[in-house]
Motif scaffolding. Structure first.
Motif, PDB file in Angstrom:
ATOM      1  N   ARG A 234      -0.333  36.993  24.618  1.00 43.72           N
ATOM      2  CA  ARG A 234       0.974  36.356  24.763  1.00 43.72           C
ATOM      3  C   ARG A 234       0.845  34.853  24.998  1.00 43.72           C
ATOM      4  O   ARG A 234       1.849  34.145  25.097  1.00 43.72           O
ATOM      5  N   ALA A 238       4.574  33.584  19.043  1.00 45.13           N
ATOM      6  CA  ALA A 238       5.143  34.825  18.506  1.00 45.13           C
ATOM      7  C   ALA A 238       4.999  34.882  16.987  1.00 45.13           C
ATOM      8  O   ALA A 238       4.676  35.931  16.415  1.00 45.13           O
ATOM      9  N   ASN A 246       8.819  39.959  23.852  1.00 45.42           N
ATOM     10  CA  ASN A 246       7.776  39.727  24.864  1.00 45.42           C
ATOM     11  C   ASN A 246       6.831  38.572  24.537  1.00 45.42           C
ATOM     12  O   ASN A 246       5.869  38.341  25.275  1.00 45.42           O
ATOM     13  N   PHE A 247       7.050  37.879  23.440  1.00 42.34           N
ATOM     14  CA  PHE A 247       6.203  36.733  23.078  1.00 42.34           C
ATOM     15  C   PHE A 247       7.059  35.477  23.038  1.00 42.34           C
ATOM     16  O   PHE A 247       8.272  35.540  22.884  1.00 42.34           O
ATOM     17  N   SER A 248       6.405  34.319  23.191  1.00 48.43           N
ATOM     18  CA  SER A 248       7.105  33.049  23.272  1.00 48.43           C
ATOM     19  C   SER A 248       7.007  32.296  21.942  1.00 48.43           C
ATOM     20  O   SER A 248       6.003  32.426  21.235  1.00 48.43           O
ATOM     21  N   GLU A 277      -3.006  42.862  25.267  1.00 47.28           N
ATOM     22  CA  GLU A 277      -1.595  42.713  24.890  1.00 47.28           C
ATOM     23  C   GLU A 277      -1.408  42.575  23.376  1.00 47.28           C
ATOM     24  O   GLU A 277      -0.477  41.922  22.909  1.00 47.28           O
ATOM     25  N   GLU A 279      -0.199  43.560  19.760  1.00 44.19           N
ATOM     26  CA  GLU A 279       0.943  44.302  19.222  1.00 44.19           C
ATOM     27  C   GLU A 279       0.541  45.010  17.931  1.00 44.19           C
ATOM     28  O   GLU A 279      -0.377  44.579  17.234  1.00 44.19           O
ATOM     29  N   SER A 284      -0.967  40.700  13.829  1.00 39.02           N
ATOM     30  CA  SER A 284      -1.681  40.834  15.102  1.00 39.02           C
ATOM     31  C   SER A 284      -3.077  41.411  14.877  1.00 39.02           C
ATOM     32  O   SER A 284      -4.065  40.899  15.404  1.00 39.02           O
TER      33      SER A 284
END
Length: 385
Positions: A234, A238, A246-248, A277, A279, A284
């Motif tokens: 994270r 994103a 849940n990601f920035s 973490e 995804e 990812s």
């Protein structure tokens, strides 16, 4: 034996590997299979395994970590010009309790560390950093932990351990073997001022995302001093992960996080690397596969260096300042820099010698301009406590 709890690599992944070219990782990694069992550990450099535990996730996960898809993306990458022997020992499933999973991870990690094999742990959630840290018990007295994360993950004092509070557990758990903690890439708006103040009080190192992005080489001396590296994905944008929840929108891009991973691999002290973490998206899987590749690439460039004024491979620079006389060393082989920190306790050094703190050339230039590097000051004050 904890290794008995490892689940072999799936037939789907093994079947995929059969059709890869001979230069692909999938053809060169020694695998844990149902038919043949665990690969031979002798002479292994790196051991990859997954940890599917996610019950302590801060944001509850709806689906299990898809290690099959990650392995397919990793296995299809080409081998570098490496001497490394890589083994993939499978996955740790969720135990009856989270503590059961932690125990198995801890035992597997300890076994690998004792064999001088570097574990690469792919975990569903970052709280798995706690059992990997405890795996150093009895192997190394004092640990330097580096977390690549947008948050410090201290959480509340009375909060149960989770993926956003595991650091509180590490700091307070006995025996306390944590000598130094460093964070790379924190984003201020995710961290309470009290957490930032705590980092200062404990003389820990923290580097904002903007500082590292503007000069990625700042990460190198921090990682050069690390024994355990924990990467929370994270900390990555994103858009680079192919997700929104849940990601920035802000974070490291793919090239930056791979560069940091390579620095971790080059560090001769790094004994374990965790990636958490992830995804279940194609982007990812591909990015994590490339992060692992870059870490192993870094391993192939490791050089053990111990600066000394008697060694012609190093130049010694003595810099008088108003309050201290700083002694720097520069390697002629790698062009890396170190600075002496006289107050670090002798038990953390060999033969009661002065401790050496990895630093940058800019730290040397700053000292020449009468600006003592902040990391030197923290290390010096920590040694006095």
């Amino acid at each position: 034996m904890a290794f008995d709890f490892l689940v072999p690599i799936s037939e789907k992944v093994l079947a995929f590997s059969e059709f890869l070219p001979s230069q692909a990782l999938g053809k060169n990694i020694h695998k844990h299979t149902e038919k043949k069992g665990l690969p031979v550990f002798a002479n292994a450099t790196v051991a990859i395994f997954g940890v599917l535990e996610s019950r302590n996730a801060f944001e509850k996960r709806q689906e299990k970590l898809d290690m099959d898809s990650l392995r397919i993306e990793l296995y299809r990458l080409m081998m570098g010009n490496w001497n490394a022997t890589i083994i993939d020992i499978g996955d740790v499933e969720e135990g009856n309790t989270v503590e059961d999973t932690y125990f198995v991870v801890n035992q597997i990690m300890s076994g690998l560390l004792e064999e001088k094999i570097i574990p690469i742990v792919i975990g569903a959630t970052q709280d798995v950093t706690f059992p990997t840290y405890r795996a150093f018990d009895g192997i190394k007295d004092m640990i330097n932990l580096v977390s690549i994360d947008s948050r410090f993950d201290f959480g509340e004092d009375d909060e149960l351990i989770s993926s956003e509070s595991y650091m509180s557990k590490i700091i307070t758990d006995k025996p306390n073997n944590l000598y130094n903690f460093s964070n790379l890439g924190y984003q201020s708006y995710f961290n309470a001022q009290e957490e930032i103040d705590l980092m200062e009080r404990l003389f820990f190192d923290a580097y904002r995302l903007g500082d590292i992005v503007s000069d990625i080489t700042l990460a190198e001396p921090i990682l050069r001093n690390a024994h355990l590296v924990s990467l929370d994905l994270r900390a990555v944008k994103a858009s680079e992960m192919g997700v929104t929840a849940n990601f920035s929108p802000n974070g490291f891009d793919g090239r930056e996080i791979c560069g940091i991973s390579r620095y971790a691999g080059i560090s001769e002290k790094v004994s374990a690397f965790g990636i958490y973490e992830m995804e279940n998206t194609l982007l990812s899987f591909r990015l994590v596969a490339q992060i692992i590749w870059c870490f192993i690439e870094g391993l192939s460039f490791r050089i053990k260096e111990l600066p000394s004024s008697n060694d012609e491979d190093f130049t010694k620079f003595t810099v008088p300042t108003d309050s201290e006389e700083l002694v720097f060393f520069k390697s002629h082989i790698t062009e890396r820099w170190w600075v002496e920190v006289p107050s670090i306790l002798p038990e953390h050094t060999k033969n009661n010698s002065v401790a050496l703190l990895p630093c940058t050339q800019q730290d040397y230039l700053d000292a020449c301009n009468q600006n003592i590097p902040e990391r030197w000051l923290k290390a010096y004050k920590k040694g006095l406590n």
